[in-house]
Design a protein around this motif. Structure first.
Motif, PDB file in Angstrom:
ATOM      1  N   ILE A 113      -3.679   1.265 -10.327  1.00  0.00           N
ATOM      2  CA  ILE A 113      -3.604  -0.574 -10.116  1.00  0.00           C
ATOM      3  C   ILE A 113      -2.484  -0.896 -10.437  1.00  0.00           C
ATOM      4  CG2 ILE A 113      -4.607  -2.695 -10.473  1.00  0.00           C
ATOM      5  CD1 ILE A 113      -7.501  -1.532 -11.195  1.00  0.00           C
ATOM      6  N   LYS A 114      -1.762  -1.736  -9.561  1.00  0.00           N
ATOM      7  CA  LYS A 114      -0.363  -2.214  -9.836  1.00  0.00           C
ATOM      8  C   LYS A 114      -0.603  -3.685 -10.009  1.00  0.00           C
ATOM      9  CE  LYS A 114       3.775  -3.949  -7.478  1.00  0.00           C
ATOM     10  NZ  LYS A 114       3.378  -5.350  -7.631  1.00  0.00           N
ATOM     11  N   TRP A 115      -0.555  -4.331 -11.166  1.00  0.00           N
ATOM     12  CA  TRP A 115      -1.094  -5.584 -11.671  1.00  0.00           C
ATOM     13  C   TRP A 115      -0.602  -6.451 -10.585  1.00  0.00           C
ATOM     14  CZ3 TRP A 115       1.627 -10.058 -12.691  1.00  0.00           C
ATOM     15  CH2 TRP A 115       0.651 -11.223 -13.258  1.00  0.00           C
ATOM     16  N   PRO A 116      -1.796  -7.342 -10.318  1.00  0.00           N
ATOM     17  CA  PRO A 116      -2.940  -7.531 -10.853  1.00  0.00           C
ATOM     18  C   PRO A 116      -4.225  -6.735 -10.067  1.00  0.00           C
ATOM     19  CG  PRO A 116      -2.443  -9.560  -9.457  1.00  0.00           C
ATOM     20  CD  PRO A 116      -1.380  -8.776  -9.348  1.00  0.00           C
ATOM     21  N   ASN A 117      -3.840  -6.625  -8.550  1.00  0.00           N
ATOM     22  CA  ASN A 117      -4.892  -6.006  -7.935  1.00  0.00           C
ATOM     23  C   ASN A 117      -4.887  -5.411  -6.619  1.00  0.00           C
ATOM     24  OD1 ASN A 117      -3.936  -7.737  -6.269  1.00  0.00           O
ATOM     25  ND2 ASN A 117      -5.828  -9.075  -5.832  1.00  0.00           N
ATOM     26  N   ASP A 118      -3.625  -4.446  -6.860  1.00  0.00           N
ATOM     27  CA  ASP A 118      -3.141  -3.702  -5.925  1.00  0.00           C
ATOM     28  C   ASP A 118      -3.549  -2.331  -6.025  1.00  0.00           C
ATOM     29  OD1 ASP A 118      -2.081  -5.839  -4.355  1.00  0.00           O
ATOM     30  OD2 ASP A 118      -0.029  -5.047  -4.528  1.00  0.00           O
ATOM     31  N   VAL A 119      -4.633  -1.624  -5.271  1.00  0.00           N
ATOM     32  CA  VAL A 119      -4.939  -0.279  -5.759  1.00  0.00           C
ATOM     33  C   VAL A 119      -4.132   0.513  -4.910  1.00  0.00           C
ATOM     34  CG1 VAL A 119      -7.218   1.348  -5.464  1.00  0.00           C
ATOM     35  CG2 VAL A 119      -7.451  -1.260  -5.748  1.00  0.00           C
ATOM     36  N   LEU A 120      -3.924   1.655  -5.662  1.00  0.00           N
ATOM     37  CA  LEU A 120      -2.758   2.825  -5.245  1.00  0.00           C
ATOM     38  C   LEU A 120      -3.279   4.117  -5.117  1.00  0.00           C
ATOM     39  CD1 LEU A 120       0.287   1.609  -7.376  1.00  0.00           C
ATOM     40  CD2 LEU A 120      -0.582   0.608  -5.142  1.00  0.00           C
ATOM     41  N   PRO A 158       2.670  -1.052  10.102  1.00  0.00           N
ATOM     42  CA  PRO A 158       3.930  -1.814  10.810  1.00  0.00           C
ATOM     43  C   PRO A 158       4.919  -1.266   9.937  1.00  0.00           C
ATOM     44  CG  PRO A 158       1.849  -3.193  10.448  1.00  0.00           C
ATOM     45  CD  PRO A 158       1.581  -2.017   9.729  1.00  0.00           C
ATOM     46  N   PRO A 159       6.320  -1.369  10.500  1.00  0.00           N
ATOM     47  CA  PRO A 159       7.590  -0.990   9.769  1.00  0.00           C
ATOM     48  C   PRO A 159       7.713  -1.704   8.332  1.00  0.00           C
ATOM     49  CG  PRO A 159       8.022  -1.187  12.049  1.00  0.00           C
ATOM     50  CD  PRO A 159       6.523  -1.872  11.813  1.00  0.00           C
ATOM     51  N   ASP A 160       7.268  -2.856   8.306  1.00  0.00           N
ATOM     52  CA  ASP A 160       7.625  -3.668   7.204  1.00  0.00           C
ATOM     53  C   ASP A 160       6.868  -3.391   5.885  1.00  0.00           C
ATOM     54  OD1 ASP A 160       5.471  -4.705   8.454  1.00  0.00           O
ATOM     55  OD2 ASP A 160       5.566  -6.512   7.240  1.00  0.00           O
ATOM     56  N   ILE A 161       5.748  -2.482   6.097  1.00  0.00           N
ATOM     57  CA  ILE A 161       4.575  -1.909   5.107  1.00  0.00           C
ATOM     58  C   ILE A 161       4.849  -0.355   5.059  1.00  0.00           C
ATOM     59  CG2 ILE A 161       3.740  -4.056   4.652  1.00  0.00           C
ATOM     60  CD1 ILE A 161       1.359  -2.695   6.164  1.00  0.00           C
ATOM     61  N   ALA A 162       5.534   0.273   5.882  1.00  0.00           N
ATOM     62  CA  ALA A 162       5.113   1.567   6.010  1.00  0.00           C
ATOM     63  C   ALA A 162       5.555   2.448   4.764  1.00  0.00           C
ATOM     64  CB  ALA A 162       5.943   2.225   7.266  1.00  0.00           C
ATOM     65  N   ASP A 163       6.561   1.885   4.015  1.00  0.00           N
ATOM     66  CA  ASP A 163       6.859   2.857   2.753  1.00  0.00           C
ATOM     67  C   ASP A 163       5.912   2.372   1.704  1.00  0.00           C
ATOM     68  OD1 ASP A 163       7.669   0.205   2.489  1.00  0.00           O
ATOM     69  OD2 ASP A 163       9.775   0.655   1.464  1.00  0.00           O
ATOM     70  N   MET A 164       5.053   1.554   1.589  1.00  0.00           N
ATOM     71  CA  MET A 164       4.497   1.073   0.485  1.00  0.00           C
ATOM     72  C   MET A 164       2.601   1.157   0.819  1.00  0.00           C
ATOM     73  SD  MET A 164       4.709  -2.830   0.438  1.00  0.00           S
ATOM     74  CE  MET A 164       6.577  -2.980   0.340  1.00  0.00           C
ATOM     75  N   ALA A 165       2.384   1.492   2.111  1.00  0.00           N
ATOM     76  CA  ALA A 165       1.115   1.617   2.292  1.00  0.00           C
ATOM     77  C   ALA A 165       0.386   2.982   2.733  1.00  0.00           C
ATOM     78  CB  ALA A 165       0.734   0.486   3.655  1.00  0.00           C
ATOM     79  N   THR A 166      -0.818   3.304   2.561  1.00  0.00           N
ATOM     80  CA  THR A 166      -1.404   4.313   2.980  1.00  0.00           C
ATOM     81  C   THR A 166      -2.982   4.175   3.214  1.00  0.00           C
ATOM     82  OG1 THR A 166      -1.670   6.931   2.305  1.00  0.00           O
ATOM     83  CG2 THR A 166      -1.930   5.098   0.715  1.00  0.00           C
ATOM     84  N   SER A 167      -3.538   5.428   3.506  1.00  0.00           N
ATOM     85  CA  SER A 167      -5.108   5.281   3.713  1.00  0.00           C
ATOM     86  C   SER A 167      -5.623   6.088   2.950  1.00  0.00           C
ATOM     87  CB  SER A 167      -5.451   5.311   5.217  1.00  0.00           C
ATOM     88  OG  SER A 167      -5.062   6.642   5.468  1.00  0.00           O
ATOM     89  N   LEU A 168      -7.146   6.215   2.989  1.00  0.00           N
ATOM     90  CA  LEU A 168      -7.655   7.192   2.029  1.00  0.00           C
ATOM     91  C   LEU A 168      -7.588   8.621   2.824  1.00  0.00           C
ATOM     92  CD1 LEU A 168     -11.180   5.601   1.257  1.00  0.00           C
ATOM     93  CD2 LEU A 168      -9.030   5.493   0.140  1.00  0.00           C
ATOM     94  N   GLN A 169      -7.381   8.733   4.016  1.00  0.00           N
ATOM     95  CA  GLN A 169      -7.487   9.831   4.830  1.00  0.00           C
ATOM     96  C   GLN A 169      -5.837  10.439   4.564  1.00  0.00           C
ATOM     97  OE1 GLN A 169      -7.976   9.911   8.906  1.00  0.00           O
ATOM     98  NE2 GLN A 169      -7.833  11.986   9.241  1.00  0.00           N
TER      99      GLN A 169
END
Length: 256
Positions: free
Chosen positions: A99-106, A143-154
């Motif tokens: 978890i990145k404080w306060p509620n981002d699950v990584l 989207p390009p603006d979040i591609a470097d910080m987002a992922t999925s379970l798969q």
């Protein structure tokens, strides 16, 4: 034990919006859960858009009526939501979440979910809460603006899409959330679950940048207090408790 009532839509503007429509006349049962296969107007924190592509993500919200809870304690409920997502994601993937404080699950230092908690009032001015959760399950592109910080379970687990049941994951999220919520109502704070949160806190014992309107500074994060505030030690040795409603925190070397 609290029991949720589930409602499902193939497509909807926003599950948070639907909960608010159901709660408007004050008759909707507490713990009503609305989920959707697709959101056409999903929202994240600070007015950001939350993408919910059809059939690839979880979009789900719950109605709460936390009587007797001080309004200033209500933001702590977002931390319960993050823990619930962690439990469900770990069961689904077999991987350790953070978890990145306060509620981002990584997973693997990338974000898999968004959480939006709203305090509202019905037609009789009685308060209620909407907790909305979005999880990237089999999403393949961002989207390009979040591609470097987002992922999925798969993407993070490498498992095939058919290994993930969005229905089962959704039910696990709310099952775990209501366990944490019951603890929160009993104590009025995070005392009983603080340890579980800190075990997953990616920032703990790491240097962070505190983006305070009064002036940015760097510090070392040490954990959270019972109110969910991030505890940090500044370079001059003084301690501070950071409220998520006032400032944001970034890792020194990247998003986390």
């Amino acid at each position: 034990m609290f029991e949720p009532t589930y409602i499902y839509h193939e497509s909807i503007d926003s599950t948070n919006n639907e909960i608010k429509r159901l709660a408007e006349d004050g008759t909707a049962a507490e713990f009503t859960v609305v989920s959707a296969g697709e959101q056409t107007a999903g929202r994240g924190r600070s007015g950001h858009v939350w993408q919910s592509p059809a059939g690839t993500s979880i979009a789900t919200s719950i109605l709460l009526r936390p009587e007797g809870v001080d309004f200033d304690r209500i933001p702590r409920i977002t931390i319960l939501s993050a823990l619930a997502v962690c439990d469900a994601a770990e069961e689904a993937t077999g991987m350790k979440t953070q978890i990145k404080w306060p509620n981002d699950v990584l997973l693997k230092k990338r974000k898999i979910c968004g959480i939006l908690t709203e305090l509202c009032f019905d037609k009789d001015r009685k308060p209620y809460m909407v907790v909305g959760i979005g999880v990237n399950v089999t999403v393949q592109e961002f989207p390009p603006d979040i591609a470097d910080m987002a992922t999925s379970l798969q993407l993070s687990s490498g498992k095939p899409a058919e290994a993930f049941s969005r229905k089962a994951i959704t039910e696990k999220i709310w099952e775990r959330f209501l366990v944490y919520y019951q603890s929160f109502l009993k104590t009025g704070d995070l005392a009983e679950i603080r340890q579980f949160y800190e075990e997953r806190l990616v920032n703990v014992n790491e240097r962070v940048k505190v983006l305070d309107p009064a002036g940015e500074y760097e510090a070392r994060a040490t954990g959270i207090d019972n109110g969910g505030r991030l505890l940090v030690v500044k370079d001059n040795g003084t301690c501070a408790a950071i409220d998520s409603g006032e400032v944001s925190v970034r890792g020194i070397y990247g998003y986390a």
